[in-house]
Design a protein around this motif. Structure first.
Motif, PDB file in Angstrom:
ATOM      1  N   ASP A  41      23.271 -55.611 -30.513  1.00 28.76           N
ATOM      2  CA  ASP A  41      22.635 -56.932 -30.450  1.00 28.76           C
ATOM      3  C   ASP A  41      23.752 -57.936 -30.727  1.00 28.76           C
ATOM      4  O   ASP A  41      24.110 -58.179 -31.873  1.00 28.76           O
ATOM      5  N   VAL A  42      24.341 -58.471 -29.651  1.00 24.61           N
ATOM      6  CA  VAL A  42      25.563 -59.277 -29.775  1.00 24.61           C
ATOM      7  C   VAL A  42      25.245 -60.771 -29.816  1.00 24.61           C
ATOM      8  O   VAL A  42      24.567 -61.303 -28.933  1.00 24.61           O
ATOM      9  N   THR A  43      25.767 -61.439 -30.847  1.00 25.77           N
ATOM     10  CA  THR A  43      25.715 -62.901 -30.930  1.00 25.77           C
ATOM     11  C   THR A  43      27.111 -63.422 -30.632  1.00 25.77           C
ATOM     12  O   THR A  43      28.090 -63.001 -31.258  1.00 25.77           O
ATOM     13  N   LEU A  44      27.191 -64.333 -29.655  1.00 25.42           N
ATOM     14  CA  LEU A  44      28.490 -64.886 -29.271  1.00 25.42           C
ATOM     15  C   LEU A  44      28.644 -66.274 -29.887  1.00 25.42           C
ATOM     16  O   LEU A  44      27.766 -67.119 -29.757  1.00 25.42           O
ATOM     17  N   VAL A  45      29.769 -66.494 -30.574  1.00 29.76           N
ATOM     18  CA  VAL A  45      30.042 -67.780 -31.243  1.00 29.76           C
ATOM     19  C   VAL A  45      31.194 -68.459 -30.509  1.00 29.76           C
ATOM     20  O   VAL A  45      32.350 -68.032 -30.635  1.00 29.76           O
ATOM     21  N   PRO A  46      30.919 -69.524 -29.732  1.00 27.25           N
ATOM     22  CA  PRO A  46      32.011 -70.180 -28.999  1.00 27.25           C
ATOM     23  C   PRO A  46      32.951 -70.929 -29.942  1.00 27.25           C
ATOM     24  O   PRO A  46      32.562 -71.379 -31.016  1.00 27.25           O
ATOM     25  N   GLY A  47      34.212 -71.048 -29.504  1.00 24.98           N
ATOM     26  CA  GLY A  47      35.175 -71.896 -30.210  1.00 24.98           C
ATOM     27  C   GLY A  47      35.150 -73.292 -29.605  1.00 24.98           C
ATOM     28  O   GLY A  47      34.202 -73.663 -28.921  1.00 24.98           O
ATOM     29  N   GLY A  48      36.214 -74.046 -29.835  1.00 27.13           N
ATOM     30  CA  GLY A  48      36.297 -75.399 -29.285  1.00 27.13           C
ATOM     31  C   GLY A  48      37.377 -76.189 -29.985  1.00 27.13           C
ATOM     32  O   GLY A  48      38.023 -75.694 -30.916  1.00 27.13           O
ATOM     33  N   PRO A  49      37.595 -77.441 -29.550  1.00 28.08           N
ATOM     34  CA  PRO A  49      38.700 -78.234 -30.106  1.00 28.08           C
ATOM     35  C   PRO A  49      38.592 -78.468 -31.611  1.00 28.08           C
ATOM     36  O   PRO A  49      39.596 -78.570 -32.300  1.00 28.08           O
ATOM     37  N   GLN A  50      37.376 -78.558 -32.129  1.00 28.73           N
ATOM     38  CA  GLN A  50      37.200 -78.777 -33.578  1.00 28.73           C
ATOM     39  C   GLN A  50      36.754 -77.501 -34.306  1.00 28.73           C
ATOM     40  O   GLN A  50      36.329 -77.564 -35.452  1.00 28.73           O
ATOM     41  N   VAL A  51      36.865 -76.367 -33.623  1.00 26.91           N
ATOM     42  CA  VAL A  51      36.373 -75.119 -34.210  1.00 26.91           C
ATOM     43  C   VAL A  51      37.518 -74.119 -34.297  1.00 26.91           C
ATOM     44  O   VAL A  51      38.177 -73.848 -33.295  1.00 26.91           O
ATOM     45  N   ASN A  52      37.758 -73.572 -35.483  1.00 29.95           N
ATOM     46  CA  ASN A  52      38.759 -72.514 -35.629  1.00 29.95           C
ATOM     47  C   ASN A  52      38.053 -71.262 -36.130  1.00 29.95           C
ATOM     48  O   ASN A  52      37.716 -71.147 -37.302  1.00 29.95           O
ATOM     49  N   ASN A  53      37.831 -70.328 -35.203  1.00 26.35           N
ATOM     50  CA  ASN A  53      37.112 -69.099 -35.562  1.00 26.35           C
ATOM     51  C   ASN A  53      38.020 -68.028 -36.167  1.00 26.35           C
ATOM     52  O   ASN A  53      37.526 -67.018 -36.668  1.00 26.35           O
ATOM     53  N   ARG A  54      39.338 -68.233 -36.132  1.00 36.55           N
ATOM     54  CA  ARG A  54      40.262 -67.163 -36.547  1.00 36.55           C
ATOM     55  C   ARG A  54      40.069 -66.688 -37.989  1.00 36.55           C
ATOM     56  O   ARG A  54      40.081 -65.489 -38.240  1.00 36.55           O
ATOM     57  N   PRO A  55      39.894 -67.592 -38.976  1.00 36.58           N
ATOM     58  CA  PRO A  55      39.754 -67.102 -40.352  1.00 36.58           C
ATOM     59  C   PRO A  55      38.474 -66.308 -40.589  1.00 36.58           C
ATOM     60  O   PRO A  55      38.349 -65.618 -41.606  1.00 36.58           O
ATOM     61  N   LEU A  56      37.501 -66.423 -39.670  1.00 36.36           N
ATOM     62  CA  LEU A  56      36.205 -65.772 -39.878  1.00 36.36           C
ATOM     63  C   LEU A  56      36.296 -64.247 -39.801  1.00 36.36           C
ATOM     64  O   LEU A  56      35.500 -63.546 -40.416  1.00 36.36           O
ATOM     65  N   LEU A  57      37.291 -63.726 -39.054  1.00 31.68           N
ATOM     66  CA  LEU A  57      37.386 -62.272 -38.902  1.00 31.68           C
ATOM     67  C   LEU A  57      37.846 -61.590 -40.199  1.00 31.68           C
ATOM     68  O   LEU A  57      37.124 -60.741 -40.726  1.00 31.68           O
ATOM     69  N   PRO A  58      39.011 -61.947 -40.747  1.00 32.37           N
ATOM     70  CA  PRO A  58      39.404 -61.290 -42.009  1.00 32.37           C
ATOM     71  C   PRO A  58      38.431 -61.559 -43.149  1.00 32.37           C
ATOM     72  O   PRO A  58      38.286 -60.745 -44.060  1.00 32.37           O
ATOM     73  N   ALA A  59      37.721 -62.708 -43.069  1.00 33.32           N
ATOM     74  CA  ALA A  59      36.753 -63.043 -44.126  1.00 33.32           C
ATOM     75  C   ALA A  59      35.454 -62.251 -43.999  1.00 33.32           C
ATOM     76  O   ALA A  59      34.584 -62.327 -44.869  1.00 33.32           O
ATOM     77  N   GLY A  60      35.298 -61.494 -42.904  1.00 32.05           N
ATOM     78  CA  GLY A  60      34.100 -60.673 -42.730  1.00 32.05           C
ATOM     79  C   GLY A  60      32.887 -61.438 -42.231  1.00 32.05           C
ATOM     80  O   GLY A  60      31.773 -60.919 -42.241  1.00 32.05           O
ATOM     81  N   ARG A  61      33.095 -62.669 -41.745  1.00 34.53           N
ATOM     82  CA  ARG A  61      31.960 -63.479 -41.264  1.00 34.53           C
ATOM     83  C   ARG A  61      31.604 -63.152 -39.809  1.00 34.53           C
ATOM     84  O   ARG A  61      30.534 -63.493 -39.335  1.00 34.53           O
ATOM     85  N   ILE A  62      32.574 -62.569 -39.092  1.00 30.60           N
ATOM     86  CA  ILE A  62      32.316 -62.104 -37.723  1.00 30.60           C
ATOM     87  C   ILE A  62      32.864 -60.676 -37.619  1.00 30.60           C
ATOM     88  O   ILE A  62      33.637 -60.242 -38.466  1.00 30.60           O
ATOM     89  N   ASP A  63      32.454 -59.966 -36.567  1.00 28.07           N
ATOM     90  CA  ASP A  63      32.881 -58.570 -36.404  1.00 28.07           C
ATOM     91  C   ASP A  63      34.063 -58.421 -35.451  1.00 28.07           C
ATOM     92  O   ASP A  63      34.905 -57.541 -35.626  1.00 28.07           O
ATOM     93  N   PHE A  64      34.104 -59.280 -34.420  1.00 28.32           N
ATOM     94  CA  PHE A  64      35.179 -59.232 -33.432  1.00 28.32           C
ATOM     95  C   PHE A  64      35.594 -60.657 -33.086  1.00 28.32           C
ATOM     96  O   PHE A  64      34.776 -61.570 -33.111  1.00 28.32           O
ATOM     97  N   LEU A  65      36.871 -60.798 -32.725  1.00 24.09           N
ATOM     98  CA  LEU A  65      37.409 -62.118 -32.387  1.00 24.09           C
ATOM     99  C   LEU A  65      38.213 -62.014 -31.099  1.00 24.09           C
ATOM    100  O   LEU A  65      39.011 -61.095 -30.920  1.00 24.09           O
ATOM    101  N   MET A  66      38.002 -62.985 -30.211  1.00 26.64           N
ATOM    102  CA  MET A  66      38.836 -63.101 -29.013  1.00 26.64           C
ATOM    103  C   MET A  66      39.978 -64.042 -29.332  1.00 26.64           C
ATOM    104  O   MET A  66      39.744 -65.176 -29.767  1.00 26.64           O
ATOM    105  N   THR A  67      41.224 -63.570 -29.162  1.00 29.47           N
ATOM    106  CA  THR A  67      42.362 -64.461 -29.387  1.00 29.47           C
ATOM    107  C   THR A  67      43.184 -64.583 -28.114  1.00 29.47           C
ATOM    108  O   THR A  67      43.093 -63.749 -27.216  1.00 29.47           O
TER     109      THR A  67
END
Length: 323
Positions: A41-67
């Motif tokens: 059951d996949v939830t996709l969280v988009p990034g954007g100019p004011q959004v930095n999703n990178r710290p969320l992965l090591p913090a355990g807030r997301i499971d996978f990150l596209m870089t």
């Protein structure tokens, strides 16, 4: 005894920008039920100019990150951030230099003679350094690129950076001409792109979950490129109302034409393919460019090949009539 279907594993996946065709395979796997069939059951969280999703992965807030590319992954290993690349959805990084036609920039080598090169700060500190060391580009030409095409369109002698599956479309729409496009990947910039990162603990403790997510993403990309992508496009338009169907379709055409997703090793091993020699080659180039010191990054910790190179999706591609 009454049995109920096992609940799907909830997975959160974050991208690095607003919804666009370069994310199409992931949206496809949601839209056509591929992830669901694999028990996700996949939830996709988009990034954007004011959004930095990178710290969320090591913090355990997301499971996978596209870089974007392997430079982020090198930085993580260098800084002891416990993440690892599990698949590379793009065989070629779409980073490109674009120029006006008829100005003598038809060859890649001629670009270094441009009097003005519009490059954003992050580019100046990364691949521009590689261009200087490897191809003789000069800092004197540098001008900041602020993601506004005006300065480029008004100066026929200027060159500028672009995402090869996006900026050429904007130039055609706004400038009414087809720009010359030179993909850095075709001139030795050997990084993989649109890589999927996971926490090392997830790979260690939940390898089956990682495998299902990678497999679902690969199948999503096969079906997005070669099958019916209308439902995925509709989802992306919902997430990013600034996008248009015309732009999505033009971008898919460029991805296919340039071999961004499906070329080289992916043709025989499946989309997402990686090999360690290429990762090492890119690291060696970045050391030469001065971005890292020799031995500063343990390249063996950058990626794992256990979830790729398994020919996933090749049968689906063949069934869709694609060689």
């Amino acid at each position: 005894m009454c049995g109920t279907a096992a609940a799907a594993d909830k997975v959160t996946f974050a991208t690095n920008w607003k919804a666009q065709a370069a994310h199409g395979g992931f949206y496809q796997a949601i839209a056509d039920g591929t992830y669901q069939k694999l028990g996700l059951d996949v939830t996709l969280v988009p990034g954007g100019p004011q959004v930095n999703n990178r710290p969320l992965l090591p913090a355990g807030r997301i499971d996978f990150l596209m870089t974007g590319n392997l430079l982020h992954s090198f930085d993580n290993v260098k800084n002891g951030v416990p993440t690892i690349v599990v698949a590379a959805m793009f065989q070629k990084d779409p980073q490109a230099l674009i120029a006006h036609p008829g100005q003598g920039y038809e060859s890649f080598e001629s670009l270094k003679n441009a009097p003005v090169a519009l490059i954003a700060k992050d580019g100046q500190f990364s691949w521009w350094q590689w261009l200087k060391v490897t191809h003789g580009f000069r800092d004197e030409a540098l001008k900041p690129y602020n993601y506004n095409l005006g300065p480029f369109l008004s100066n026929p002698k200027a060159i500028q950076q672009g995402y090869s599956v996006a900026e050429p479309i904007y130039v055609q729409n706004q400038g009414k001409f087809k720009p010359v496009v030179h993909l850095l990947a075709d001139h030795g910039f050997s990084t993989y792109s649109t890589v999927i990162e996971a926490r090392t603990a997830t790979v260690r403790d939940k390898p089956d979950l990682v495998k299902r997510f990678v497999d679902g993403s690969i199948l999503g990309w096969v079906n997005y490129l070669y099958g019916d992508r209308r439902a995925a496009n509709a989802l992306m338009l919902k997430d990013n109302p600034e996008m248009t169907i015309e732009e999505l379709e033009a971008s898919v055409a460029l991805m296919k034409q340039q071999g961004i997703v499906d070329s080289g090793q992916s043709l025989t091993q499946g989309i997402g393919a990686m090999n360690t020699a290429r990762i090492q080659d890119f690291y060696t180039q970045m050391v030469k460019a001065g971005l890292y010191k020799p031995g500063e990054v343990d390249v063996s910790k950058v990626a794992t090949l256990q979830f790729v190179n398994r020919k996933v999706g090749l049968d689906v591609k063949a069934a869709l009539g694609k060689p």
